[in-house]
Design an enzyme around this catalytic site. Structure first.
Site, PDB file in Angstrom:
ATOM      1  N   HIS A  55      26.701   9.892 -10.470  1.00 16.11           N
ATOM      2  CA  HIS A  55      26.514   8.874  -9.429  1.00 16.11           C
ATOM      3  C   HIS A  55      25.183   9.105  -8.712  1.00 16.11           C
ATOM      4  CE1 HIS A  55      28.220   5.779  -6.631  1.00 16.11           C
ATOM      5  NE2 HIS A  55      27.194   6.232  -5.914  1.00 16.11           N
ATOM      6  N   HIS A  57      21.256   6.850  -7.324  1.00 19.28           N
ATOM      7  CA  HIS A  57      20.520   5.603  -7.099  1.00 19.28           C
ATOM      8  C   HIS A  57      19.039   5.868  -7.352  1.00 19.28           C
ATOM      9  CE1 HIS A  57      23.833   3.149  -5.376  1.00 19.28           C
ATOM     10  NE2 HIS A  57      24.311   4.357  -5.079  1.00 19.28           N
ATOM     11  N   GLN A 150      24.505  -4.674  -4.994  1.00 19.74           N
ATOM     12  CA  GLN A 150      24.547  -3.951  -3.719  1.00 19.74           C
ATOM     13  C   GLN A 150      25.076  -4.818  -2.574  1.00 19.74           C
ATOM     14  OE1 GLN A 150      23.091  -0.451  -2.289  1.00 19.74           O
ATOM     15  NE2 GLN A 150      24.819  -1.404  -1.253  1.00 19.74           N
ATOM     16  N   HIS A 208      31.597   1.286  -6.578  1.00 22.45           N
ATOM     17  CA  HIS A 208      31.611   1.823  -5.223  1.00 22.45           C
ATOM     18  C   HIS A 208      32.880   1.261  -4.578  1.00 22.45           C
ATOM     19  CE1 HIS A 208      27.407   2.603  -6.029  1.00 22.45           C
ATOM     20  NE2 HIS A 208      27.179   3.051  -4.796  1.00 22.45           N
ATOM     21  N   GLU A 211      34.131   2.712   0.351  1.00 24.38           N
ATOM     22  CA  GLU A 211      33.212   3.656   0.996  1.00 24.38           C
ATOM     23  C   GLU A 211      33.142   3.305   2.483  1.00 24.38           C
ATOM     24  OE1 GLU A 211      28.659   5.393   0.628  1.00 24.38           O
ATOM     25  OE2 GLU A 211      29.210   3.591  -0.475  1.00 24.38           O
ATOM     26  N   ASP A 307      24.372  11.119  -5.594  1.00 21.94           N
ATOM     27  CA  ASP A 307      24.182   9.856  -4.898  1.00 21.94           C
ATOM     28  C   ASP A 307      22.729   9.592  -4.528  1.00 21.94           C
ATOM     29  OD1 ASP A 307      24.898   7.406  -3.897  1.00 21.94           O
ATOM     30  OD2 ASP A 307      26.072   8.143  -2.222  1.00 21.94           O
TER      31      ASP A 307
END
Length: 426
Positions: A55, A57, A150, A208, A211, A307
């Site tokens: 995981h 970005h 997103q 996701h 969260e 992350d």
């Protein structure tokens, strides 16, 4: 005659074995003759399969401070910041940052990464950039890309259309963010939609999911149902799952067996979860980490994710998955010897399973990728987060570092010192 021989290393299970490599494969293991074009002496050192991050970005990495800092330190401000950055960042800029991060990763023995890439903007420059990065690093690093809306699959006018476009361009995994849709109902509908897209295309699914600190954010229940209904099993993962830290215990006692039955995996991200969650709490402050040990007790596969590194959400990070596991074991209170060893396994073999990596591991016939660490065993590696003395990717030595013992000038004490210790080498 091997192309490369790793001599005398200690494997994660405590056994000692030489590893002979021919081409990009492990050709033999055991007590092997010294017959190789190149030999690495790993006597007394830990030799493990490469670290894996399920995981990340990468489209945002190493952008810290651009266009401004996250003053509140919250998830939502980070998302807003990224919304500004993604529309001014060029393809070349994102490629440059991502390739530099991949250099960091290789130096730390991190040779497989799953990165979410934002599919919200119609220009899809991030997707274009990350696909090019994937092509460039393929000889030495496995990069798996997730189509990640997103701002929500339904919350933006072209959210679903752009996700499909990204998949058609060659992105590997279906992503989503149901808790960020406009309503709980739309969030649940997005989970059903995304799971069906993954099933129809034969792709993996990684959302996701929940969260948030809201205990009533329960999209993971829908995810587990859809994964079970469609037979996705271990092809599916729920990332973060932080709402579970605030859920009623009775509800969780129902939820965990459903997740286990589905076969889906879970990916908490301890560095980020404990930083971004609980921002609205005074005291007591919630840790922000999902119920790791409870899920493992139900047989659910759980891996640690990194992350973020130096981006709108996180101002630190070094591409070291041992940092991630080290923080995770503290926050999850996984401090028994067995739990600590499990934390090491979570950033290696468990994460490799989550990413469905073929030919991973230290066995004859597997891909010849491994790491030599200045530690005696997995628990000591977690304690020290030690130097990577050698990193081998697909049969080639791609990084090495000299042993860096400290030089002491103390009367009556040894001239050199490192922090390895026989009581902490398991």
């Amino acid at each position: 005659m091997f192309d490369l021989l790793i001599k005398g290393g200690t494997l994660p299970d405590g056994t000692r074995a030489d590893i002979g490599i021919t081409g990009d494969r492990i050709a033999a293991m055991g007590n092997l003759p010294d017959a190789a074009a190149q030999t690495i002496d790993a006597t007394g050192d830990l030799v493990c399969p490469p670290f894996v991050d399920p995981h990340f970005h990468m489209d945002a990495t190493l952008s810290y401070g651009t266009p401004r800092l996250n003053a509140s330190g919250t998830l939502l401000e980070g998302i807003n910041l990224w919304g500004e950055l993604r529309d001014i960042a060029s393809v070349d800029e994102m490629i440059t940052r991502a390739i530099e991060y991949c250099d960091w990763a290789v130096s730390m023995g991190l040779l497989a990464i799953r990165s979410h890439v934002d599919t919200t903007p119609d220009h899809l420059r991030g997707v274009e950039a990350m696909l090019e990065v994937k092509r460039r690093v393929a000889p030495y690093l496995d990069l798996q890309l997730v189509a990640f809306p997103q701002d929500g699959l339904y919350r933006t006018k072209t959210g679903r259309e752009n996700l499909i476009r990204a998949l058609d361009m060659g992105v590997d995994v279906v992503g989503g963010i149901p808790h960020f849709e406009r309503t709980m109902a739309e969030g649940a509908a997005s989970v059903t939609d995304l799971a069906q897209i993954a099933a129809d295309r034969g792709l993996m699914l990684d959302l996701h999911c929940d969260e948030t600190d809201d205990p009533l954010s329960r999209h993971v229940e829908v995810l587990a149902y859809e994964v079970q209904r469609l037979g996705l099993g271990g092809r599916a993962a729920g990332s973060h799952l932080t709402s579970m830290h605030s859920m009623d215990n009775y509800y969780v006692s129902k939820l965990l067996p459903l997740i286990a039955e589905s076969g889906m995996c879970a990916i908490p991200n301890p560095l980020i979860n404990i930083t971004l969650q609980g921002r609205h709490d005074t005291f007591p402050k919630r840790r922000g980490l999902t119920r790791v040990k409870e899920m493992q007790a139900h047989g659910i596969t759980v891996g640690w994710g990194q992350d973020c590194v130096l981006d709108p959400w996180y101002s630190l990070g070094t591409a070291d998955m041992l940092d991630v596991a080290f923080m995770g074991l503290h926050v999850a209170q996984m401090t028994s010897p067995a739990d600590m060893a499990r934390c090491f396994d979570m950033v290696t073999t468990q994460n490799a399973g989550i990413m469905n990596l073929p030919d991973y591991g230290l066995r004859v016939g597997a891909q010849a990728s491994l790491v030599v660490l200045d530690a005696g065993g997995p628990v000591e590696a977690l304690r020290l987060r030690p130097d990577r003395l050698a990193v081998v990717s697909k049969g080639k030595l791609v990084a090495e570092r000299a042993r860096n013992d400290a030089q002491l000038s103390l009367p009556g004490r040894p001239a050199t010192m490192n922090r390895r210790h026989p009581t902490g080498m398991a």
